[in-house]
Design a protein around this motif. Structure first.
Motif, PDB file in Angstrom:
ATOM      1  N   TRP A  32       0.851  -1.203   0.000  1.00  0.00           N
ATOM      2  CA  TRP A  32       0.000   0.000   0.000  1.00  0.00           C
ATOM      3  C   TRP A  32       0.878   1.242   0.000  1.00  0.00           C
ATOM      4  N   PRO A  33       0.643   2.197  -0.921  1.00  0.00           N
ATOM      5  CA  PRO A  33       1.521   3.364  -1.028  1.00  0.00           C
ATOM      6  C   PRO A  33       1.245   4.457  -0.010  1.00  0.00           C
ATOM      7  N   GLY A  34       0.224   4.263   0.823  1.00  0.00           N
ATOM      8  CA  GLY A  34      -0.185   5.320   1.735  1.00  0.00           C
ATOM      9  C   GLY A  34      -1.263   6.171   1.093  1.00  0.00           C
ATOM     10  N   HIS A  35      -1.961   6.972   1.926  1.00  0.00           N
ATOM     11  CA  HIS A  35      -3.039   7.799   1.401  1.00  0.00           C
ATOM     12  C   HIS A  35      -3.138   9.085   2.197  1.00  0.00           C
ATOM     13  N   THR A  36      -3.856  10.028   1.628  1.00  0.00           N
ATOM     14  CA  THR A  36      -4.134  11.308   2.267  1.00  0.00           C
ATOM     15  C   THR A  36      -5.586  11.285   2.724  1.00  0.00           C
ATOM     16  N   PRO A  37      -5.878  11.759   3.957  1.00  0.00           N
ATOM     17  CA  PRO A  37      -7.260  11.699   4.440  1.00  0.00           C
ATOM     18  C   PRO A  37      -8.222  12.449   3.527  1.00  0.00           C
ATOM     19  N   GLY A  38      -9.302  11.755   3.165  1.00  0.00           N
ATOM     20  CA  GLY A  38     -10.275  12.277   2.213  1.00  0.00           C
ATOM     21  C   GLY A  38     -10.309  11.459   0.934  1.00  0.00           C
ATOM     22  N   GLN A  39      -9.259  10.656   0.692  1.00  0.00           N
ATOM     23  CA  GLN A  39      -9.230   9.826  -0.505  1.00  0.00           C
ATOM     24  C   GLN A  39     -10.113   8.581  -0.344  1.00  0.00           C
ATOM     25  N   HIS A  40     -10.345   7.901  -1.470  1.00  0.00           N
ATOM     26  CA  HIS A  40     -11.158   6.693  -1.449  1.00  0.00           C
ATOM     27  C   HIS A  40     -10.495   5.600  -2.276  1.00  0.00           C
ATOM     28  N   VAL A  41     -11.094   4.417  -2.251  1.00  0.00           N
ATOM     29  CA  VAL A  41     -10.635   3.306  -3.075  1.00  0.00           C
ATOM     30  C   VAL A  41     -11.810   2.750  -3.855  1.00  0.00           C
ATOM     31  N   ASP A  42     -11.509   2.094  -4.949  1.00  0.00           N
ATOM     32  CA  ASP A  42     -12.495   1.311  -5.678  1.00  0.00           C
ATOM     33  C   ASP A  42     -12.403  -0.128  -5.192  1.00  0.00           C
ATOM     34  N   VAL A  43     -13.556  -0.738  -4.972  1.00  0.00           N
ATOM     35  CA  VAL A  43     -13.624  -2.136  -4.556  1.00  0.00           C
ATOM     36  C   VAL A  43     -14.312  -2.916  -5.665  1.00  0.00           C
ATOM     37  N   ARG A  44     -13.712  -4.059  -6.049  1.00  0.00           N
ATOM     38  CA  ARG A  44     -14.278  -4.867  -7.124  1.00  0.00           C
ATOM     39  C   ARG A  44     -14.547  -6.286  -6.635  1.00  0.00           C
ATOM     40  N   LEU A  45     -15.766  -6.735  -6.897  1.00  0.00           N
ATOM     41  CA  LEU A  45     -16.152  -8.110  -6.600  1.00  0.00           C
ATOM     42  C   LEU A  45     -16.388  -8.839  -7.916  1.00  0.00           C
ATOM     43  N   THR A  46     -15.952 -10.102  -7.970  1.00  0.00           N
ATOM     44  CA  THR A  46     -16.129 -10.923  -9.165  1.00  0.00           C
ATOM     45  C   THR A  46     -16.887 -12.186  -8.790  1.00  0.00           C
ATOM     46  N   ALA A  47     -18.015 -12.415  -9.435  1.00  0.00           N
ATOM     47  CA  ALA A  47     -18.833 -13.599  -9.167  1.00  0.00           C
ATOM     48  C   ALA A  47     -18.242 -14.817  -9.883  1.00  0.00           C
ATOM     49  N   ALA A  48     -18.741 -16.003  -9.514  1.00  0.00           N
ATOM     50  CA  ALA A  48     -18.245 -17.247 -10.096  1.00  0.00           C
ATOM     51  C   ALA A  48     -18.446 -17.286 -11.606  1.00  0.00           C
ATOM     52  N   ASP A  49     -19.490 -16.607 -12.097  1.00  0.00           N
ATOM     53  CA  ASP A  49     -19.749 -16.611 -13.538  1.00  0.00           C
ATOM     54  C   ASP A  49     -18.992 -15.521 -14.281  1.00  0.00           C
ATOM     55  N   GLY A  50     -18.125 -14.785 -13.535  1.00  0.00           N
ATOM     56  CA  GLY A  50     -17.313 -13.746 -14.154  1.00  0.00           C
ATOM     57  C   GLY A  50     -17.911 -12.351 -14.075  1.00  0.00           C
ATOM     58  N   TYR A  51     -19.155 -12.225 -13.609  1.00  0.00           N
ATOM     59  CA  TYR A  51     -19.775 -10.905 -13.485  1.00  0.00           C
ATOM     60  C   TYR A  51     -19.040 -10.085 -12.434  1.00  0.00           C
TER      61      TYR A  51
END
Length: 245
Positions: A32-51
């Motif tokens: 993790w490169p570190g962050h500045t307060p106020g930033q966000h992240v993208d979260v990705r979920l992948t289902a068994a069928d690839g969705y």
């Protein structure tokens, strides 16, 4: 970091309840490169069928090695939040990308007073700023106005109570829109000019203002601040919709 940055596989190391509909997820993120307060992240979920489904979530924690904290509110009929709250377990992996954002951030080197105004789960990136202030040993004065429906809906309530007592220069005020605590001095109401005028900073002190919450809330508060004489360039806003983080 831009959205073209690579995805990382993080691991859940702790999960704790914040309210009846929200949980804080503590993630271990390799390199993790570190962050500045106020930033966000993208979260990705992948289902068994690839969705795949992606959502953005604000970081709730101050920078601390390879660990970050996300506080997730369950969204009715959501694709991502129900999994993160009800299924995601300690030891499970999840893909994240970030940190993202460079405008809605607070840096400890900025000497200006800070006003934080949060609506509901909009407290999350502002809490990162409160925590980062303490971690940096900053003496910059902070004022937080937190609007929630009921006392039960307040995130980080115990921590904010302690910080308002122990962190010199941090003042915390609440606005309740549906139900007030026993003995509260005012009736339930939506945030208005009197709240911002009483618990915020005078415009002549040129504070940096961070406002986060649902779109209508953010627009109302931003308009109030400008009407009270605050420079619109010093009013930073972040808003979210039904599926926002």
């Amino acid at each position: 970091m831009n959205r073209g940055a690579s995805w990382r596989v993080a691991q859940l190391v702790e999960s704790r309840e914040e309210t009846g509909t929200a949980r804080t997820l503590v993630l271990e993120v390799p390199d993790w490169p570190g962050h500045t307060p106020g930033q966000h992240v993208d979260v990705r979920l992948t289902a068994a069928d690839g969705y795949r489904a992606e959502r953005s979530y604000s970081i709730a924690s101050a920078a601390s090695g390879n660990r970050i904290e996300l506080t997730v509110q369950r969204v009715h009929d959501g694709e991502v939040s129900p999994y993160l709250i009800d299924v995601f377990s300690v030891g499970d992996p999840v893909e994240i990308r970030g940190p993202v954002g460079g405008w809605f951030v607070w840096r400890a080197a900025d000497p200006a007073p800070v006003l934080l105004v949060a609506g509901g789960s909009g407290i999350v990136p502002l809490m990162a700023m409160v925590r980062a202030r303490r971690a940096a040993g900053s003496r910059v004065p902070f004022r937080l106005i937190y609007s929630v429906r009921t006392p039960r809906d307040a995130y980080f309530a115990d921590e904010l109570r302690q910080r308002s007592r122990d962190d010199g220069g941090l003042d915390v005020s609440y606005v309740y829109t549906r139900e007030v605590p026993d003995g509260w001095s005012s009736d339930a109401h939506r945030i208005g000019v009197a709240d911002v005028n009483s618990h915020g900073w005078p415009a002549e002190l040129e504070p940096t203002c961070f406002v986060c919450g649902p779109t209508g809330f953010v627009e109302t508060v931003a308009d109030i601040l400008v009407a009270l004489g605050h420079d619109s360039r010093r009013v930073k806003t972040e808003r979210f919709g039904p599926t926002g983080g």
